[in-house]
Motif scaffolding. Sequence first.
Motif, PDB file in Angstrom:
ATOM      1  N   SER A 173      40.008  12.614  12.678  1.00 30.85           N
ATOM      2  CA  SER A 173      38.972  11.585  12.607  1.00 30.85           C
ATOM      3  C   SER A 173      38.573  11.383  11.158  1.00 30.85           C
ATOM      4  N   LEU A 174      38.055  10.189  10.892  1.00 31.66           N
ATOM      5  CA  LEU A 174      37.684   9.834   9.530  1.00 31.66           C
ATOM      6  C   LEU A 174      36.536   8.828   9.611  1.00 31.66           C
ATOM      7  N   ARG A 175      35.437   9.129   8.923  1.00 29.75           N
ATOM      8  CA  ARG A 175      34.304   8.205   8.935  1.00 29.75           C
ATOM      9  C   ARG A 175      33.568   8.286   7.610  1.00 29.75           C
ATOM     10  N   ALA A 183      36.295  13.712   6.798  1.00 29.42           N
ATOM     11  CA  ALA A 183      37.530  13.799   7.579  1.00 29.42           C
ATOM     12  C   ALA A 183      37.539  15.108   8.344  1.00 29.42           C
ATOM     13  N   ASN A 197      45.260   6.441   1.905  1.00 30.72           N
ATOM     14  CA  ASN A 197      46.123   6.488   3.086  1.00 30.72           C
ATOM     15  C   ASN A 197      47.586   6.360   2.670  1.00 30.72           C
ATOM     16  N   ARG A 205      47.457   4.391  12.091  1.00 29.51           N
ATOM     17  CA  ARG A 205      46.389   5.152  12.737  1.00 29.51           C
ATOM     18  C   ARG A 205      45.271   5.473  11.743  1.00 29.51           C
ATOM     19  N   ILE A 206      45.655   5.884  10.547  1.00 29.49           N
ATOM     20  CA  ILE A 206      44.653   6.186   9.521  1.00 29.49           C
ATOM     21  C   ILE A 206      43.947   4.903   9.101  1.00 29.49           C
ATOM     22  N   MET A 209      41.198   4.148  11.446  1.00 31.08           N
ATOM     23  CA  MET A 209      40.039   5.009  11.205  1.00 31.08           C
ATOM     24  C   MET A 209      39.204   4.494  10.032  1.00 31.08           C
TER      25      MET A 209
END
Length: 371
Positions: A173-175, A183, A197, A205-206, A209
Amino acid sequence: MKADALIIGGGIQGCATAYHLARKGVSVIVVEKDYAGRHASGVNAGGVRLLGRDMAEVPLSKASMEMWQTLDEELGHDTGFRRQSLINIAADEGDLDTLRAREAKMHEAGYAYERMIDQAELRDRLPHVNFDCVGGVISELDGYAIPYKATSAFRLAAENLGAKVIEGEEVLSLRRVGNTWLAQGSRNAYEAEAVINCAGAWADRIALMIGDNVPLSHAAPMLMITARMPHFAKPVVGAVSRQLSFKQFENGTVLIGGGAKGFADRANNRTRLDYAKLAAACRTTAEFFPNMRKASINRMWAGLEAYMPDNLPVICPAVNAPRAFHAFGFSAHGFQMGPIVGQVLADLVTGGQSRFNLSPFRIDRFDRKVL
Protein backbone atom coordinates in the motif's frame (compact mmCIF):
# COMPACT_ATOMS: atom_id res chain seq x y z
CA MET A 1 12.37 3.28 7.74
CA LYS A 2 12.80 6.83 6.47
CA ALA A 3 14.53 8.39 3.47
CA ASP A 4 14.24 11.44 1.26
CA ALA A 5 13.23 9.24 -1.69
CA LEU A 6 11.65 5.80 -1.95
CA ILE A 7 12.19 3.96 -5.26
CA ILE A 8 9.89 1.05 -6.01
CA GLY A 9 11.60 -1.43 -8.33
CA GLY A 10 15.20 -2.58 -8.46
CA GLY A 11 15.75 -2.86 -12.20
CA ILE A 12 18.22 -0.74 -14.13
CA GLN A 13 15.90 2.30 -14.05
CA GLY A 14 15.45 2.09 -10.29
CA CYS A 15 19.11 1.41 -9.54
CA ALA A 16 20.30 4.16 -11.91
CA THR A 17 17.90 6.61 -10.28
CA ALA A 18 19.18 5.60 -6.84
CA TYR A 19 22.74 6.23 -8.00
CA HIS A 20 22.04 9.68 -9.46
CA LEU A 21 20.00 10.74 -6.43
CA ALA A 22 22.67 9.54 -4.02
CA ARG A 23 25.26 11.52 -6.00
CA LYS A 24 23.18 14.60 -5.28
CA GLY A 25 23.19 13.88 -1.56
CA VAL A 26 19.63 12.54 -1.42
CA SER A 27 19.00 9.67 0.99
CA VAL A 28 17.46 6.77 -0.95
CA ILE A 29 15.76 3.46 -0.25
CA VAL A 30 15.09 1.04 -3.13
CA VAL A 31 12.54 -1.70 -2.46
CA GLU A 32 12.39 -4.66 -4.84
CA LYS A 33 9.84 -7.44 -4.46
CA ASP A 34 12.24 -10.09 -5.77
CA TYR A 35 15.92 -9.22 -6.26
CA ALA A 36 17.56 -6.43 -8.21
CA GLY A 37 17.56 -7.23 -11.93
CA ARG A 38 15.27 -10.24 -11.52
CA HIS A 39 12.93 -9.43 -14.40
CA ALA A 40 13.34 -7.33 -17.57
CA SER A 41 16.54 -5.54 -16.52
CA GLY A 42 18.52 -8.69 -15.80
CA VAL A 43 17.35 -11.07 -18.50
CA ASN A 44 17.02 -8.96 -21.66
CA ALA A 45 19.24 -9.11 -24.74
CA GLY A 46 21.50 -6.31 -23.50
CA GLY A 47 21.22 -4.19 -26.63
CA VAL A 48 22.79 -0.75 -26.31
CA ARG A 49 21.41 0.85 -29.43
CA LEU A 50 20.59 4.16 -31.01
CA LEU A 51 19.63 2.57 -34.32
CA GLY A 52 15.95 2.57 -35.16
CA ARG A 53 14.78 4.57 -32.16
CA ASP A 54 11.46 6.37 -32.23
CA MET A 55 12.16 10.03 -32.92
CA ALA A 56 10.77 10.97 -29.50
CA GLU A 57 13.40 8.80 -27.81
CA VAL A 58 16.42 9.92 -29.82
CA PRO A 59 17.56 12.84 -27.59
CA LEU A 60 17.44 10.66 -24.48
CA SER A 61 19.03 7.72 -26.26
CA LYS A 62 21.88 9.86 -27.64
CA ALA A 63 22.65 11.27 -24.18
CA SER A 64 22.54 7.79 -22.69
CA MET A 65 24.90 6.46 -25.37
CA GLU A 66 27.45 9.08 -24.41
CA MET A 67 27.20 7.91 -20.81
CA TRP A 68 27.68 4.25 -21.75
CA GLN A 69 31.10 4.96 -23.27
CA THR A 70 32.65 5.69 -19.84
CA LEU A 71 30.09 4.08 -17.54
CA ASP A 72 32.43 1.39 -16.15
CA GLU A 73 34.90 4.05 -15.02
CA GLU A 74 32.17 6.26 -13.55
CA LEU A 75 30.47 3.50 -11.58
CA GLY A 76 33.63 1.67 -10.65
CA HIS A 77 32.10 -1.63 -11.73
CA ASP A 78 31.98 -3.69 -14.94
CA THR A 79 28.80 -3.35 -17.02
CA GLY A 80 30.02 -5.64 -19.79
CA PHE A 81 29.63 -2.83 -22.34
CA ARG A 82 31.19 -3.40 -25.76
CA ARG A 83 30.94 -0.93 -28.63
CA GLN A 84 30.59 -3.29 -31.60
CA SER A 85 28.23 -1.41 -33.98
CA LEU A 86 24.75 -2.55 -34.95
CA ILE A 87 23.59 -3.47 -38.46
CA ASN A 88 19.96 -3.88 -39.49
CA ILE A 89 19.91 -6.01 -42.64
CA ALA A 90 17.80 -5.16 -45.67
CA ALA A 91 16.49 -8.39 -47.19
CA ASP A 92 15.05 -6.80 -50.35
CA GLU A 93 14.33 -3.56 -52.19
CA GLY A 94 11.26 -2.92 -50.06
CA ASP A 95 13.51 -2.80 -46.99
CA LEU A 96 15.83 -0.38 -48.76
CA ASP A 97 12.87 1.90 -49.51
CA THR A 98 11.99 1.82 -45.81
CA LEU A 99 15.55 2.75 -44.92
CA ARG A 100 15.65 5.61 -47.44
CA ALA A 101 12.48 7.08 -45.97
CA ARG A 102 13.94 6.75 -42.47
CA GLU A 103 17.21 8.35 -43.58
CA ALA A 104 15.39 11.38 -45.00
CA LYS A 105 13.41 11.77 -41.78
CA MET A 106 16.55 11.51 -39.63
CA HIS A 107 18.52 14.00 -41.74
CA GLU A 108 15.62 16.46 -41.63
CA ALA A 109 15.77 16.27 -37.83
CA GLY A 110 19.54 16.82 -37.87
CA TYR A 111 20.62 13.26 -37.02
CA ALA A 112 23.36 11.57 -39.02
CA TYR A 113 24.51 8.63 -36.89
CA GLU A 114 22.51 6.08 -38.93
CA ARG A 115 24.19 5.29 -42.27
CA MET A 116 22.89 3.12 -45.06
CA ILE A 117 25.31 0.50 -46.41
CA ASP A 118 25.22 -1.27 -49.76
CA GLN A 119 25.44 -4.99 -50.45
CA ALA A 120 29.25 -4.96 -50.77
CA GLU A 121 29.77 -3.30 -47.37
CA LEU A 122 27.20 -5.57 -45.77
CA ARG A 123 29.13 -8.63 -46.97
CA ASP A 124 32.43 -7.08 -45.92
CA ARG A 125 31.17 -6.54 -42.37
CA LEU A 126 29.14 -9.76 -42.20
CA PRO A 127 30.80 -12.28 -44.57
CA HIS A 128 28.40 -15.10 -43.61
CA VAL A 129 25.20 -13.20 -44.40
CA ASN A 130 22.81 -14.68 -46.93
CA PHE A 131 23.94 -13.77 -50.45
CA ASP A 132 20.47 -12.48 -51.37
CA CYS A 133 20.49 -9.67 -48.75
CA VAL A 134 20.84 -6.32 -50.48
CA GLY A 135 22.24 -3.92 -47.89
CA GLY A 136 21.28 -2.37 -44.59
CA VAL A 137 21.85 0.42 -42.12
CA ILE A 138 24.56 0.76 -39.47
CA SER A 139 25.17 2.73 -36.31
CA GLU A 140 28.83 2.61 -35.33
CA LEU A 141 28.10 3.84 -31.80
CA ASP A 142 25.98 0.87 -30.82
CA GLY A 143 26.85 -2.37 -29.10
CA TYR A 144 25.78 -4.39 -26.09
CA ALA A 145 26.26 -4.79 -22.36
CA ILE A 146 25.55 -7.62 -19.92
CA PRO A 147 22.17 -6.78 -18.36
CA TYR A 148 22.63 -8.23 -14.89
CA LYS A 149 26.16 -6.82 -14.64
CA ALA A 150 25.01 -3.35 -15.68
CA THR A 151 22.07 -3.33 -13.26
CA SER A 152 24.33 -4.57 -10.47
CA ALA A 153 26.93 -1.93 -11.30
CA PHE A 154 24.39 0.84 -10.73
CA ARG A 155 23.16 -0.85 -7.57
CA LEU A 156 26.66 -1.22 -6.10
CA ALA A 157 27.61 2.33 -7.02
CA ALA A 158 24.42 3.62 -5.38
CA GLU A 159 25.09 1.59 -2.24
CA ASN A 160 28.64 2.94 -2.12
CA LEU A 161 27.07 6.41 -1.92
CA GLY A 162 24.77 5.41 0.93
CA ALA A 163 21.63 4.17 -0.84
CA LYS A 164 19.85 1.17 0.68
CA VAL A 165 18.52 -1.63 -1.51
CA ILE A 166 16.01 -3.93 0.18
CA GLU A 167 15.14 -7.10 -1.69
CA GLY A 168 12.21 -9.44 -1.14
CA GLU A 169 10.03 -6.47 -0.17
CA GLU A 170 6.76 -5.95 -2.03
CA VAL A 171 4.91 -2.66 -1.62
CA LEU A 172 1.37 -3.50 -0.52
CA SER A 173 0.00 0.00 0.00
CA LEU A 174 1.05 3.57 -0.62
CA ARG A 175 -0.58 6.79 0.56
CA ARG A 176 0.31 10.40 1.14
CA VAL A 177 -0.22 11.98 4.56
CA GLY A 178 0.65 15.64 4.77
CA ASN A 179 4.00 16.07 3.04
CA THR A 180 5.03 12.44 3.44
CA TRP A 181 4.54 9.28 1.43
CA LEU A 182 3.82 6.24 3.61
CA ALA A 183 4.47 2.82 2.09
CA GLN A 184 3.66 -0.48 3.70
CA GLY A 185 5.83 -3.31 2.50
CA SER A 186 5.47 -7.03 3.10
CA ARG A 187 7.93 -6.70 5.99
CA ASN A 188 8.57 -3.03 6.79
CA ALA A 189 6.94 0.39 6.73
CA TYR A 190 8.60 3.30 4.90
CA GLU A 191 8.36 7.08 4.96
CA ALA A 192 9.70 9.33 2.23
CA GLU A 193 9.25 12.85 0.91
CA ALA A 194 9.24 11.57 -2.70
CA VAL A 195 8.32 8.27 -4.31
CA ILE A 196 9.53 6.97 -7.70
CA ASN A 197 7.68 4.22 -9.54
CA CYS A 198 10.14 1.99 -11.43
CA ALA A 199 8.14 -1.19 -10.93
CA GLY A 200 8.30 -2.51 -14.51
CA ALA A 201 5.57 -4.99 -15.35
CA TRP A 202 3.87 -4.18 -12.04
CA ALA A 203 4.10 -0.39 -12.42
CA ASP A 204 0.41 0.10 -13.21
CA ARG A 205 -0.42 -1.20 -9.74
CA ILE A 206 1.93 1.29 -8.10
CA ALA A 207 0.62 4.05 -10.35
CA LEU A 208 -2.92 3.35 -9.11
CA MET A 209 -1.73 3.61 -5.51
CA ILE A 210 -0.26 7.01 -6.39
CA GLY A 211 -3.49 8.05 -8.12
CA ASP A 212 -2.58 7.73 -11.80
CA ASN A 213 -4.21 5.32 -14.24
CA VAL A 214 -2.25 3.87 -17.16
CA PRO A 215 -3.00 1.35 -19.96
CA LEU A 216 0.00 -0.88 -19.25
CA SER A 217 0.26 -4.44 -20.52
CA HIS A 218 2.90 -7.08 -19.95
CA ALA A 219 4.49 -9.86 -21.97
CA ALA A 220 7.36 -12.34 -21.90
CA PRO A 221 9.99 -11.66 -24.61
CA MET A 222 12.06 -14.80 -25.17
CA LEU A 223 15.78 -15.34 -25.71
CA MET A 224 18.05 -18.28 -26.39
CA ILE A 225 21.79 -18.79 -26.45
CA THR A 226 23.88 -21.27 -28.41
CA ALA A 227 26.89 -23.33 -27.56
CA ARG A 228 30.20 -21.78 -28.62
CA MET A 229 30.75 -21.33 -32.35
CA PRO A 230 33.66 -20.07 -34.47
CA HIS A 231 33.55 -16.27 -34.55
CA PHE A 232 31.64 -14.96 -37.57
CA ALA A 233 29.82 -11.75 -36.53
CA LYS A 234 31.37 -8.86 -34.65
CA PRO A 235 28.47 -6.37 -35.08
CA VAL A 236 25.16 -6.80 -33.30
CA VAL A 237 22.67 -7.89 -35.98
CA GLY A 238 19.05 -7.06 -36.65
CA ALA A 239 16.75 -6.84 -39.64
CA VAL A 240 14.64 -4.08 -41.13
CA SER A 241 11.36 -5.98 -41.42
CA ARG A 242 11.90 -9.42 -39.90
CA GLN A 243 12.10 -10.66 -36.32
CA LEU A 244 15.86 -11.07 -36.30
CA SER A 245 18.21 -10.06 -33.50
CA PHE A 246 21.42 -11.67 -32.40
CA LYS A 247 24.92 -11.00 -31.17
CA GLN A 248 27.99 -13.17 -30.81
CA PHE A 249 29.90 -12.81 -27.57
CA GLU A 250 33.65 -12.97 -27.13
CA ASN A 251 33.41 -16.59 -25.95
CA GLY A 252 31.72 -17.61 -29.23
CA THR A 253 28.19 -18.11 -27.93
CA VAL A 254 25.37 -16.46 -29.90
CA LEU A 255 22.40 -14.79 -28.19
CA ILE A 256 19.24 -14.91 -30.31
CA GLY A 257 16.26 -12.65 -29.69
CA GLY A 258 13.97 -10.94 -32.14
CA GLY A 259 10.99 -10.07 -30.00
CA ALA A 260 9.09 -13.37 -29.99
CA LYS A 261 6.94 -13.52 -26.87
CA GLY A 262 6.17 -16.42 -24.57
CA PHE A 263 3.44 -16.62 -21.94
CA ALA A 264 3.54 -14.09 -19.09
CA ASP A 265 2.00 -15.07 -15.75
CA ARG A 266 2.38 -11.87 -13.78
CA ALA A 267 0.14 -13.00 -10.93
CA ASN A 268 2.44 -15.92 -10.19
CA ASN A 269 5.69 -14.14 -11.06
CA ARG A 270 6.73 -16.50 -13.82
CA THR A 271 6.89 -17.05 -17.56
CA ARG A 272 6.44 -19.99 -19.92
CA LEU A 273 8.17 -20.47 -23.26
CA ASP A 274 6.42 -20.77 -26.64
CA TYR A 275 8.59 -23.34 -28.41
CA ALA A 276 6.89 -22.87 -31.77
CA LYS A 277 7.89 -19.20 -31.81
CA LEU A 278 11.42 -20.06 -30.69
CA ALA A 279 11.67 -22.53 -33.56
CA ALA A 280 10.51 -19.81 -35.96
CA ALA A 281 13.19 -17.48 -34.61
CA CYS A 282 15.80 -20.17 -35.25
CA ARG A 283 14.58 -20.59 -38.82
CA THR A 284 14.74 -16.83 -39.43
CA THR A 285 18.28 -16.67 -38.04
CA ALA A 286 19.39 -19.55 -40.24
CA GLU A 287 17.73 -17.94 -43.25
CA PHE A 288 19.82 -14.81 -42.84
CA PHE A 289 22.96 -16.68 -41.73
CA PRO A 290 23.08 -20.21 -43.20
CA ASN A 291 26.06 -21.16 -41.00
CA MET A 292 23.69 -20.95 -38.01
CA ARG A 293 21.96 -24.13 -39.17
CA LYS A 294 24.68 -26.02 -37.33
CA ALA A 295 24.21 -24.11 -34.07
CA SER A 296 23.18 -25.95 -30.91
CA ILE A 297 20.79 -24.16 -28.55
CA ASN A 298 22.13 -24.33 -25.01
CA ARG A 299 19.50 -22.46 -23.01
CA MET A 300 16.19 -20.59 -23.46
CA TRP A 301 14.38 -18.15 -21.17
CA ALA A 302 11.93 -15.26 -20.98
CA GLY A 303 11.55 -12.16 -18.82
CA LEU A 304 8.50 -10.19 -17.71
CA GLU A 305 8.39 -6.87 -19.54
CA ALA A 306 5.99 -3.90 -19.44
CA TYR A 307 4.53 -2.50 -22.66
CA MET A 308 2.71 0.72 -23.49
CA PRO A 309 0.23 0.92 -26.42
CA ASP A 310 2.56 3.20 -28.42
CA ASN A 311 5.75 1.38 -27.31
CA LEU A 312 7.04 4.59 -25.72
CA PRO A 313 7.86 4.62 -22.01
CA VAL A 314 6.35 6.65 -19.21
CA ILE A 315 8.91 9.12 -17.80
CA CYS A 316 7.30 11.98 -15.90
CA PRO A 317 6.04 13.41 -12.63
CA ALA A 318 2.75 11.95 -11.44
CA VAL A 319 -0.33 13.78 -12.66
CA ASN A 320 -2.60 13.34 -9.66
CA ALA A 321 -0.22 13.49 -6.70
CA PRO A 322 2.68 15.69 -5.59
CA ARG A 323 6.26 14.46 -5.20
CA ALA A 324 5.66 11.21 -7.11
CA PHE A 325 7.39 10.20 -10.34
CA HIS A 326 7.21 7.43 -12.92
CA ALA A 327 9.66 5.57 -15.18
CA PHE A 328 8.30 2.35 -16.68
CA GLY A 329 6.72 0.78 -19.76
CA PHE A 330 9.91 0.71 -21.83
CA SER A 331 8.39 -1.94 -24.11
CA ALA A 332 11.51 -4.13 -24.42
CA HIS A 333 13.90 -1.35 -25.41
CA GLY A 334 14.62 0.52 -22.18
CA PHE A 335 17.92 -1.05 -21.13
CA GLN A 336 20.07 1.33 -23.17
CA MET A 337 18.28 4.37 -21.73
CA GLY A 338 18.78 3.34 -18.10
CA PRO A 339 21.72 5.68 -17.41
CA ILE A 340 20.00 8.82 -18.69
CA VAL A 341 16.59 7.95 -17.23
CA GLY A 342 18.19 7.72 -13.79
CA GLN A 343 19.67 11.18 -14.29
CA VAL A 344 16.37 12.62 -15.58
CA LEU A 345 14.46 11.31 -12.56
CA ALA A 346 17.08 12.64 -10.17
CA ASP A 347 16.73 16.06 -11.81
CA LEU A 348 12.93 15.92 -11.52
CA VAL A 349 13.06 14.90 -7.87
CA THR A 350 15.60 17.52 -6.84
CA GLY A 351 14.80 20.39 -9.20
CA GLY A 352 11.37 19.75 -10.64
CA GLN A 353 12.43 19.85 -14.28
CA SER A 354 14.50 18.11 -16.95
CA ARG A 355 16.58 19.44 -19.82
CA PHE A 356 14.75 17.00 -22.11
CA ASN A 357 11.27 17.29 -23.60
CA LEU A 358 9.31 14.66 -21.68
CA SER A 359 5.87 15.45 -23.12
CA PRO A 360 5.83 12.31 -25.36
CA PHE A 361 6.30 10.22 -22.21
CA ARG A 362 3.50 11.64 -20.05
CA ILE A 363 1.48 9.03 -18.18
CA ASP A 364 -1.80 10.72 -19.17
CA ARG A 365 -1.13 10.89 -22.91
CA PHE A 366 -3.88 8.32 -23.58
CA ASP A 367 -6.51 10.06 -21.49
CA ARG A 368 -9.55 11.29 -23.41
CA LYS A 369 -9.41 15.05 -23.75
CA VAL A 370 -12.65 16.82 -22.86
CA LEU A 371 -13.51 19.58 -25.35
